[in-house]
Design a protein around this motif. Structure first.
Motif, PDB file in Angstrom:
ATOM      1  N   SER A  29       0.813  -1.219   0.000  1.00 45.13           N
ATOM      2  CA  SER A  29       0.000   0.000   0.000  1.00 45.13           C
ATOM      3  C   SER A  29       0.846   1.268   0.000  1.00 45.13           C
ATOM      4  O   SER A  29       0.311   2.363  -0.160  1.00 45.13           O
ATOM      5  N   TRP A  52      -0.903   5.306  -4.476  1.00 48.69           N
ATOM      6  CA  TRP A  52      -1.023   4.364  -3.372  1.00 48.69           C
ATOM      7  C   TRP A  52      -2.374   4.469  -2.680  1.00 48.69           C
ATOM      8  O   TRP A  52      -2.886   3.498  -2.149  1.00 48.69           O
ATOM      9  N   THR A  53      -2.988   5.656  -2.721  1.00 47.65           N
ATOM     10  CA  THR A  53      -4.303   5.824  -2.117  1.00 47.65           C
ATOM     11  C   THR A  53      -5.423   5.315  -3.009  1.00 47.65           C
ATOM     12  O   THR A  53      -6.535   5.091  -2.549  1.00 47.65           O
ATOM     13  N   ARG A  71      -7.346  -0.637  -7.340  1.00 51.90           N
ATOM     14  CA  ARG A  71      -6.582  -1.416  -6.385  1.00 51.90           C
ATOM     15  C   ARG A  71      -7.404  -1.621  -5.139  1.00 51.90           C
ATOM     16  O   ARG A  71      -8.325  -0.849  -4.837  1.00 51.90           O
ATOM     17  N   ASN A  73      -6.134  -2.209  -1.369  1.00 50.53           N
ATOM     18  CA  ASN A  73      -4.978  -2.369  -0.482  1.00 50.53           C
ATOM     19  C   ASN A  73      -5.235  -3.378   0.631  1.00 50.53           C
ATOM     20  O   ASN A  73      -4.312  -4.015   1.118  1.00 50.53           O
ATOM     21  N   ASN A  76      -4.306  -6.499  -0.920  1.00 49.19           N
ATOM     22  CA  ASN A  76      -3.013  -6.495  -1.629  1.00 49.19           C
ATOM     23  C   ASN A  76      -3.188  -6.849  -3.102  1.00 49.19           C
ATOM     24  O   ASN A  76      -2.445  -7.672  -3.658  1.00 49.19           O
TER      25      ASN A  76
END
Length: 120
Positions: A29, A52-53, A71, A73, A76
């Motif tokens: 993340s 990443w957010t 995504r 997080n 994963n």
């Protein structure tokens, strides 16, 4: 971070595929996720990236409006939803983790590729 891309296959023009990128390691993340592809006889090219957010994304002009990167997080996982596929989308697709850029050298970790073949 170790990455594994999967979900490729053979699809007809106009079809859809969803690629997945499974990550292992506690810091997934912390990284942006990028998708790249390499067609036979061509250089690897940028497809899409997500911060990443997950709040910001960017796409190559050739896939804008047809592909969606996302995504999760908590799981994963990274994803690339591909719609309205064209024969020129054929190639080996790679997921990568690193900085939020379109240049491949900005990414530190790479998964093995998954082959996408779009038949005309």
């Amino acid at each position: 971070v170790q990455l594994q891309a999967f979900g490729g296959g053979l699809v007809q023009t106009g079809g859809s595929l969803r690629l997945s990128c499974a990550a292992s390691g506690p810091s997934f993340s912390d990284y942006a996720v990028g998708w790249f592809r390499q067609a036979p006889g061509k250089e690897r090219e940028f497809v899409a990236a997500i911060t990443w957010t997950g709040r910001t994304t960017r796409y190559a002009s050739s896939v804008e409006g047809r592909f969606t990167i996302s995504r999760d997080n908590a799981k994963n996982m990274g994803y690339l939803e591909m719609n309205s596929l064209k024969p020129e989308d054929t190639g080996v697709y790679y997921c990568a983790a690193g900085s939020y850029y379109s240049q491949a050298y900005k990414y530190d970790y790479w998964g093995q590729g998954t082959l996408v073949t779009v038949s005309s």
